[in-house]
Design a protein around this motif. Structure first.
Motif, PDB file in Angstrom:
ATOM      1  N   GLU A 153     -24.805   1.676  18.885  1.00 30.72           N
ATOM      2  CA  GLU A 153     -24.342   1.179  17.251  1.00 30.72           C
ATOM      3  C   GLU A 153     -23.196   0.593  17.285  1.00 30.72           C
ATOM      4  OE1 GLU A 153     -24.766   3.688  13.987  1.00 30.72           O
ATOM      5  OE2 GLU A 153     -23.151   4.894  15.826  1.00 30.72           O
ATOM      6  N   TYR A 183     -30.053   3.797  22.203  1.00 27.07           N
ATOM      7  CA  TYR A 183     -29.625   4.258  20.648  1.00 27.07           C
ATOM      8  C   TYR A 183     -27.732   3.148  20.550  1.00 27.07           C
ATOM      9  CZ  TYR A 183     -28.327   3.750  15.774  1.00 27.07           C
ATOM     10  OH  TYR A 183     -27.919   3.665  14.282  1.00 27.07           O
ATOM     11  N   SER A 241     -22.138  -4.367  11.164  1.00 28.04           N
ATOM     12  CA  SER A 241     -22.556  -3.188  11.448  1.00 28.04           C
ATOM     13  C   SER A 241     -24.248  -3.596  12.126  1.00 28.04           C
ATOM     14  CB  SER A 241     -23.174  -2.290  10.720  1.00 28.04           C
ATOM     15  OG  SER A 241     -24.530  -2.484   9.683  1.00 28.04           O
ATOM     16  N   THR A 276     -24.096  -4.352  19.000  1.00 28.88           N
ATOM     17  CA  THR A 276     -23.508  -2.952  18.965  1.00 28.88           C
ATOM     18  C   THR A 276     -21.812  -3.254  20.335  1.00 28.88           C
ATOM     19  OG1 THR A 276     -24.820  -2.920  21.181  1.00 28.88           O
ATOM     20  CG2 THR A 276     -26.175  -2.631  18.500  1.00 28.88           C
ATOM     21  N   THR A 320     -27.069  -1.915  15.064  1.00 33.91           N
ATOM     22  CA  THR A 320     -27.422  -1.230  16.337  1.00 33.91           C
ATOM     23  C   THR A 320     -28.764  -1.978  16.826  1.00 33.91           C
ATOM     24  OG1 THR A 320     -28.952  -1.118  13.913  1.00 33.91           O
ATOM     25  CG2 THR A 320     -27.155   0.028  13.925  1.00 33.91           C
TER      26      THR A 320
END
Length: 951
Positions: A482, A480, A425, A139, A427
């Motif tokens: 990312e 959260y 990616s 992240t 998360t």
């Protein structure tokens, strides 16, 4: 020469010198996972002696993995140590960090899931993570959480301790490259299934893991095509007990009013109970279109979830109505400064009129009003009418990573080229819901030094009582984050010949994006519901609030509570469930959903990196089989970065803020190696490296967290957009001797680090409230130097079965110091142990492989508590000075003993058993010069049994 067998074994025809593997040539290049092409030079292959004098040694199992790792170490132009899988898809340790702890200069820590993590290289955490040479991250950070990738997925792990120009920048500590299996690495169709049961002795419960690997290559009309698929799954319940004595206060403060002693603010018994679930899939396609051109596609997916919640049975000595008696003082006494609240005085800054200063005012610093006292820690003390806070947390963290990559490799005659592109990616979603209950206890006794930690003794009926009162607050904390990374690089190598062997050059472009959203919602019991604390007329039992009966349940054993007792508390499982959360939301008149993210606790980051390098491989013959070889290189990097956030400004409301930076760096690197007949070589490496700050550390905003517990201080965190990248100059020098049955290697290293980043907390007054704010800062300078030594040896000269015995060992000395005028000047670097060593015994013969290894790490400091409220020693000569004496938390010296035993029942079936931390080591910490106990963690002991079938 080296012959690779289809089943993972290989044969060495060796005499007096250890011989590394050479690259084999077929219709396509064989990707030998033992020696990375980017880390070899022509001088890496030693001449063989007369074959007539040689004998064959069949190498399998543990010996195979160790000797392949030695090949990597010998052939690399950098300083490299490796871990190689002893069989298809299986490292010789349960986790990557567990394997790496035995690499010279590498240290690890136990995390809240009772797993080894937090890998450090020579004590430093600034590690760049790569997968098959591609940068990978978690992240908003610069590193990758190794706990996210199971060891079963890996073929090899390389630890680069020195840099060359062709390696990606960003590693002050070093680079850890995680290598996945590839289909062209297998000679025949391969299908492997592995199963394992892991049993935690503290938890008294087990969990399983499963893995499957399939690989095959076929010749087609358009060339050879290979495919590989590797899947793993594991679910492991865990418990990690925690008992600790928090910041010491003066017993002369209310309500105790008994001067002379250091009393913990809170005594905690907090088992962390949960489970870790991992899923992983990686796949690869390789197409040898022509003998000189190969195309490939790789994919990786990881899923990591921990449901780690805790419930505490935490006596609080400074709650109203508490008194103390039966005090047994210790010999740990010191002079300290004490404010009216019984804690360390803070520095107060005021503005005074001064016409000579800009703006007509100047800042004046002074300490809070205080007295100087001599206080002693206590060995034991009894508290009467004390409140026990039973605080429960329901943390659930879910991290996912996806990586897709592809490229082309060209290799013809004297020219090689590679172009590689990838997109990742990442998360991470953290849910942490917290509720507090409590009860009054007529009498309990605390012993502060029982085998390095505290012990709480009270009537056996109280820990099991479900008559808990609601107190303090209900908190909802959600985060959260990312990130994404697109990277493309092109590398080329041209053979030149003569003194200049090869010329290399390359380009890399990378685009990072990261975002962070957070909410820390505190709902105070008193202000929202009008409910008073335990012992007041308006106190309310939790069971009277109309909640589901499962809100209170029996919690796991707290080892330091009555010598080891289960206790009742608010159930973390209830707090994790949507039913439980919504019942509490209804009680506190909140929406039936997670709260909205706080716009003042978010940031977005964008970063572009442009890099180019040139590198030359050289070789200078000196005659009589002597030669000097190495590389000279330069890497140039330009970095453009922008971070945006939102700040709440008085009178203006929410105001966007932004910070943009651009940096250009030149990183030279040079290596030289002298090879001597008989397996001896010497090398010297120099490199300049950089480490960019984590995005969270650059966040230009400040986030505040309010707490309901009046004994605890409000907290907060703030970024520092002015942080400068760390820059390091590093020199490594080695002497290595490789022989038929092992090697001996010694490395000396010296590193200077400019603008080292550290994070510490300090008390600040904001709108009349006190907060402990954590901020990162650059330390002007730091130095790290030391020596590493490692060896491994198999006793081939012994007769028969005894020739299967072997030994390994490693020792690291690390001396570090913070320089300049920083508050930490004169102290070692955080996390650096001065001494580390590993000793082990091995056996590998007749299909039986066994290993027992002991790893030791000396003390190191893990936290800087200088800005906290805890009392600490003060030099009598400096009591009148306006400063905060340094207060550090140290981890005590400790070691771990691990073992593993495996047996090849047939060529297709292998079974094994093992154990980690079998001596039941515990992590213990202390503060200050007086060895005052703080934390004690019950590290898990895990026994395993597994089987692997290869078809």
């Amino acid at each position: 020469m080296v012959n690779r067998g289809a089943g993972g074994a290989y044969t060495i025809r060796a005499a007096s010198a250890f011989v590394p593997a050479a690259f084999q040539q077929t219709s396509r290049p064989v990707e030998d996972q033992s020696v990375p092409p980017q880390a070899t030079t022509p001088a890496a292959t030693a001449p063989l002696e007369d074959d007539a004098a040689a004998e064959e040694i069949v190498v399998t199992g543990i010996r195979q993995s160790l000797e392949r790792a030695a090949e990597v170490k010998r052939a690399a132009v950098q300083v490299v140590d490796s871990i190689v899988a002893q069989d298809i898809g299986k490292l010789p340790d349960p986790t990557t960090a567990a394997a790496l702890q035995r690499v010279p200069g590498v240290q690890v820590e136990v995390n809240r899931d009772n797993e080894l993590s937090g890998v450090r290289i020579r004590g430093l955490t600034d590690v760049l993570s790569t997968v098959d040479g591609r940068e990978i991250f978690s992240t908003t950070s610069r590193s990758f959480e190794l706990t996210s990738l199971p060891a079963e997925a890996l073929a090899r792990v390389d630890v680069y301790k020195s840099q060359t120009a062709n390696l990606i920048e960003g590693a002050v500590a070093g680079t850890i490259d995680l290598k996945l299996n590839k289909p062209f690495s297998f000679r025949r169709p391969t299908f492997v299934v592995s199963v394992r049961e892991n049993y935690g002795s503290r938890l008294g419960k087990g969990g399983g893991q499963f893995g499957v690997l399939a690989a095959n290559s076929v010749n087609t009309g358009i060339g050879e095509i290979g495919a590989l698929l590797n899947l793993t799954y594991s679910h492991t319940p865990n418990i990690r007990s925690q008992s600790n004595l928090t910041d010491r206060r003066s017993s002369g403060a209310g309500p105790l009013n008994s001067p002379g002693y250091l009393i913990p603010q809170v005594i905690q018994n907090m088992p962390f109970i949960g489970a870790v679930t991992r899923k992983q899939a990686n796949a690869a396609l390789q197409w040898q279109a022509t003998p000189s051109l190969q195309a490939y596609v790789d994919g990786l997916y990881t899923y990591f979830r921990t449901t780690n919640g805790f419930t505490g049975f935490n006596p609080q000595p400074f709650t109203p109505g508490t008194s103390i008696s039966s005090i047994t003082p210790s010999n740990d006494c010191f002079q300290t400064r004490v404010n009216a609240g019984g804690t360390n005085p803070t520095i107060v800054t005021t503005q005074v009129a001064d016409p000579a200063s800009p703006g007509g005012f100047r800042a004046v610093q002074a300490l809070q009003p205080h007295t100087v006292q001599t206080l002693c820690d206590v060995k034991s003390v009894t508290f009467s009418n004390i409140t026990v806070n039973q605080n429960s947390s329901s943390l659930r963290q879910t991290e996912r990573n996806k990586l897709i990559a592809g490229g082309l490799r060209f290799d013809k005659d004297a020219s090689k080229a590679t172009i590689d592109a990838s997109y990742q990616s990442s998360t991470n979603y953290i849910e942490n819901v917290n509720l507090e209950g409590g009860q009054k206890i007529p009498s309990l006794t605390i012993n502060t030094d029982v085998d390095g930690g505290q012990e709480t003794v009270l009537g056996s009926q109280y820990p099991l009582s479900s008559a808990l009162y609601l107190r303090n607050g209900f908190n909802q904390n959600f985060t959260y984050s990312e990130g994404s990374l697109f990277q493309v690089k092109a590398d080329g190598v041209q053979e030149v010949g003569g003194l200049l062997q090869n010329l290399s050059a390359g380009l890399r472009y990378a685009e990072r994006r990261a975002s962070f959203d957070d909410v820390q919602q505190n709902n105070n019991v008193s202000s929202v519901l009008g409910i008073g604390d335990v012992g007041t007329p308006t106190a309310r039992l939790i069971t009277s609030l109309g909640l589901s009966p499962e809100v209170i349940s029996l919690i796991g054993r707290a080892p330091r509570l009555n010598g080891g007792s289960v206790f009742a508390g608010i159930s973390p499982a209830y707090l994790r469930s949507e039913r439980g959360r919504n019942e509490l939301r209804a009680l506190f008149r909140l929406p039936q959903r997670a709260p909205d993210f706080d716009p003042t606790r978010q940031f977005d980051a964008e970063e572009e990196t442009y890099a180019a390098y040139v590198q030359a491989d050289y070789k200078i013959p000196l005659g009589d089989d002597l030669a000097i070889d190495g590389v000279l290189g330069l890497r140039a990097i330009k970095t453009d970065r922008t971070i945006t956030a939102i700040r709440n400004v008085a009178g203006q409301g929410l105001v966007p803020v932004s910070d943009s930076r651009s940096d250009t760096d030149l990183l030279p690197a040079a290596t030289a190696r002298l090879t001597v007949p008989g397996g001896v070589q010497f090398r010297v490496n120099y490199s300049k490296t950089i480490r960019r700050p984590d995005f969270a550390s650059l966040n230009p905003t400040q986030s505040l967290t309010f707490v309901s517990n009046p004994l605890l201080i409000n907290s907060g965190s703030a970024g520092n957009p002015g942080l400068r990248p760390q820059k390091s100059d590093s020199i490594d020098a080695t002497a290595e001797y490789y022989f038929r049955s092992g090697f001996i290697a010694v490395t000396g290293y010296y590193r200077t680090i400019k603008d080292r980043v550290v994070t510490a907390s300090a008390q600040e007054s904001i709108n009349g409230l006190n907060f402990l704010i954590s901020r990162p800062r650059n330390v002007g300078e730091a130095k790290l130097k030391g020596v590493e030594a490692s060896t491994q040896y198999f006793f081939d000269f012994l007769p028969g079965a005894l020739s299967g015995f072997g030994a390994l060992g490693a020792f690291t000395f690390a001396d570090s110091e913070v320089g300049g005028n920083d508050l930490l000047a004169g102290n070692p670097l955080q996390g650096v142990s001065k001494y580390n060593y590993t000793v082990g015994g091995l056996y590998d013969k007749f299909g039986l492989s066994a290993r027992v290894v002991y790893t030791f790490r000396s003390k190191y400091y893990t936290e800087d508590n200088t800005g906290a409220v805890a009392l600490r020693p003060i030099d009598p000569a400096r009591v009148s000075e306006v400063f905060l004496p340094t207060l550090l938390t140290y981890v005590r010296p400790a070691g771990r003993l691990d073992f593993s035993v495996g047996y090849d029942v047939t060529n297709a079936l292998r079974i094994d058993v093992g154990g980690t931390n079998v001596l039941r080591n515990q992590t213990k910490t202390y503060r200050g010069l007086g060895y005052i106990n703080t934390y004690l963690f019950g590290d898990e002991t895990i026994y395993t049994i597994g089987a692997r079938v290869r078809f």
